[in-house]
Scaffold this active site. Sequence first.
Site, PDB file in Angstrom:
ATOM      1  N   PRO A  26      -4.317  -3.113  -6.571  1.00 61.53           N
ATOM      2  CA  PRO A  26      -3.152  -3.301  -5.683  1.00 61.53           C
ATOM      3  C   PRO A  26      -1.956  -3.971  -6.368  1.00 61.53           C
ATOM      4  O   PRO A  26      -1.614  -5.122  -6.070  1.00 61.53           O
ATOM      5  CB  PRO A  26      -3.716  -4.186  -4.567  1.00 61.53           C
ATOM      6  N   CYS A  27      -1.290  -3.240  -7.233  1.00 61.92           N
ATOM      7  CA  CYS A  27      -0.130  -3.817  -7.922  1.00 61.92           C
ATOM      8  C   CYS A  27       1.027  -4.089  -6.960  1.00 61.92           C
ATOM      9  O   CYS A  27       1.945  -4.838  -7.296  1.00 61.92           O
ATOM     10  CB  CYS A  27       0.302  -2.912  -9.076  1.00 61.92           C
TER      11      CYS A  27
END
Lengths: 154, 188
Positions: free
Chosen positions: B150-151
């Site tokens: 989950p950047c």
Amino acid sequence: MKLPPFQMLLEEHGPDVHRYLAARVGPIDAEDCWQETMLSALRAYPKLRHQSNLRGWLLRIAERKALDAHRAAKRLPVPVEHVPEQPAAAAERPDPALWRAVRRLPGKQRAAVTLRFAADLDYAAIGRVIECSEAAARQNVRAGLASVRREWVR
Amino acid sequence: MNTAEFARRAAAEGLIDVAYAGVDSPFGHLTAAVTDAGIVRLAFEGEELDGVLQELADRVSPRVLEVPAKLDGVRRELDEYFEGRRHAFQTPVDFQLSHGFHLKAREACYAIPFGKVLTYAELAAIAGSPRAVRAAGQAMARNPVPIVVPCHRVLRTGGGLGGYGGGLHVKRWLLDLESGEPSAQRLF
């Protein structure tokens, strides 16, 4: 060594290989041969050392599978109760009787004529598939056509 | 030319090193790719598919095939996530496209839970190099498996959004989804 994703071979050359096999072994065996050809190709693919002529490489494998199918058919003639309805393969549509005549040719002539007219290969490419010179490929096509023509007239 | 049968036989023989398929999302058509180890690539609609597949062929294996059935699990989990019904992914991530500090930064990012955010500086510190803030930003910008790694949960110090490969509107949408903001539905 950059090889394209196998999916690309499948999409770009799969139909050609299928057409070739339909003309080479008939529409009923073509699907089996096509599956065997593509599985063999996928097995060997990561170790392939050249990528200049992937279509020729696939057709070479297809030709080996077609020969296997012919040998198997000679060994085991399987009588069937019902003749399956033949799906009209593209190469068969113009004239099934003509392609049946082609399939009665001796091995190299049969392969050469089929590669020339069902897979649309030039003589150099045909030579690479059936492992002979360009001149010999041309001669095989010429001789094959002559036989088909004789049978046709008869 | 039964390609579905071919894919089935190839899979049974263990000949498919990378399977990919399209996955619909609220922000367009994604392409997901899996190996036996897990999800290895998730590409946004804007990325050119030929390039994505060639990179997989070069860096993972040329045995790349489109096999939608192999992506059923990933597709279901993503659907549930987009609908707000899933907070963590069960499908493992195959990190083989990541190396060195980028790998450390992405692994650290992978551990950020749903609904939480970090700054690029905090991520760099957790990944073991507090001064590598810029490199942490690059590791996020070129994240091969966005959404699952989950950047979008990594922001600028001070709360600025920073960048996002899929476009800032997508980053905003994902953050809103995770904070329970109704604006998550607004995109459509």
